[in-house]
Design a protein around this motif. Structure first.
Motif, PDB file in Angstrom:
ATOM      1  N   UNK A   1     -13.499   6.496  -3.685  1.00  0.00           N
ATOM      2  CA  UNK A   1     -14.745   6.728  -4.397  1.00  0.00           C
ATOM      3  C   UNK A   1     -14.536   7.861  -5.393  1.00  0.00           C
ATOM      4  N   UNK A   2     -15.019   7.673  -6.587  1.00  0.00           N
ATOM      5  CA  UNK A   2     -14.988   8.682  -7.638  1.00  0.00           C
ATOM      6  C   UNK A   2     -16.343   9.392  -7.650  1.00  0.00           C
ATOM      7  N   UNK A  51     -21.579   9.132  -6.533  1.00  0.00           N
ATOM      8  CA  UNK A  51     -20.340   8.611  -5.980  1.00  0.00           C
ATOM      9  C   UNK A  51     -20.237   7.148  -6.352  1.00  0.00           C
ATOM     10  N   UNK A  52     -19.131   6.775  -7.006  1.00  0.00           N
ATOM     11  CA  UNK A  52     -18.965   5.417  -7.530  1.00  0.00           C
ATOM     12  C   UNK A  52     -17.798   4.703  -6.870  1.00  0.00           C
ATOM     13  N   UNK A  56     -20.008   0.670  -9.408  1.00  0.00           N
ATOM     14  CA  UNK A  56     -21.239   0.747  -8.630  1.00  0.00           C
ATOM     15  C   UNK A  56     -21.488   2.147  -8.087  1.00  0.00           C
ATOM     16  N   UNK A  57     -22.697   2.669  -8.323  1.00  0.00           N
ATOM     17  CA  UNK A  57     -23.099   3.945  -7.738  1.00  0.00           C
ATOM     18  C   UNK A  57     -23.555   3.659  -6.312  1.00  0.00           C
ATOM     19  N   UNK A  58     -22.885   4.285  -5.329  1.00  0.00           N
ATOM     20  CA  UNK A  58     -23.202   4.012  -3.925  1.00  0.00           C
ATOM     21  C   UNK A  58     -23.806   5.217  -3.209  1.00  0.00           C
ATOM     22  N   UNK A  91     -19.820   5.397   5.974  1.00  0.00           N
ATOM     23  CA  UNK A  91     -18.448   5.297   5.482  1.00  0.00           C
ATOM     24  C   UNK A  91     -17.947   6.623   4.915  1.00  0.00           C
ATOM     25  N   UNK A  92     -18.773   7.671   5.003  1.00  0.00           N
ATOM     26  CA  UNK A  92     -18.376   8.985   4.519  1.00  0.00           C
ATOM     27  C   UNK A  92     -18.735   9.262   3.070  1.00  0.00           C
ATOM     28  N   UNK A  93     -19.357   8.320   2.385  1.00  0.00           N
ATOM     29  CA  UNK A  93     -19.671   8.506   0.965  1.00  0.00           C
ATOM     30  C   UNK A  93     -20.717   9.586   0.746  1.00  0.00           C
TER      31      UNK A  93
END
Length: 150
Positions: A1-2, A51-52, A56-58, A91-93
Motif C-alpha cells: 500500500x502506498x 492509503x492506496x 484505489x483509496x482503501x 489487513x493493517x491498512x
C-alpha cells in the motif's frame, strides 16, 4: 500500500470511502470537499492521508496540526475521520495510515497526537490501542449534529 497526502484528484474517490464511515450522513459535494480541503491545508502540516492499493483509496485519516501557545509553542495534532474500506479491514491498512499520520505530526513538531472515537466496540478500541494510542484521558464534546450509531 502506498500512503501519501491527498490531492485534488482524490476527492471523488475519498468521498465514496467516507460512506464506509458514516453511510447515513448527507453527502458532501466535490466542490464543498475541495473548498474545505483547501482550508484544512492552511494549517501547516495538516492534510488528509490516504492509503492506496494501485489506484484505489482503501484507508484514510485527517491530520490537523493545531498552533499552540503552551509547551514552548509546540503544536499538537488531532486525527479525525479514520476509515478503512469495509472490504479491506483487518489487513493493517488503517494502522499504517495512522502510523504515517503520527510520523507527519512529529515532523511538524507536535508534542502530542490525539484522536477520539465514539465507538464502544472492543474491536475498535483495540484497533486504536494496537496502533499505539493510549486511552488515558477523559474526553468531552458538544454536538450540533446527532452522533452516529456506534
Amino acid at each position: 500500500m502506498n500512503i501519501r497526502f491527498s490531492d485534488r484528484e482524490d476527492m471523488p474517490q475519498l468521498l465514496k470511502l467516507y460512506r464506509h464511515l458514516n453511510p447515513d450522513d448527507k453527502e458532501t459535494t466535490v466542490e464543498v470537499a475541495f473548498k474545505n480541503w483547501e482550508r484544512l491545508k492552511l494549517y501547516p502540516g495538516s492534510n488528509i492521508l490516504i492509503g492506496c492499493l494501485d489506484a484505489d483509496i482503501v484507508a484514510t485519516c485527517t491530520l490537523v496540526v493545531i498552533p499552540n501557545l503552551t509547551r514552548a509553542g509546540a503544536p499538537y495534532a488531532l486525527i479525525e475521520n479514520v476509515v478503512t474500506h469495509s472490504a479491506h479491514r483487518n489487513k493493517g491498512y488503517g494502522k499504517a495510515v495512522l502510523k504515517d499520520a503520527t510520523e507527519a505530526a512529529w515532523r511538524a513538531g507536535c508534542y502530542k497526537v490525539m484522536l477520539l472515537t465514539g465507538s464502544k466496540q472492543p474491536a475498535v478500541l483495540k484497533f486504536y490501542q494496537d496502533a499505539g494510542f493510549e486511552q488515558n484521558k477523559t474526553g468531552f464534546q458538544m454536538r450540533r449534529l446527532p452522533p452516529r450509531a456506534s
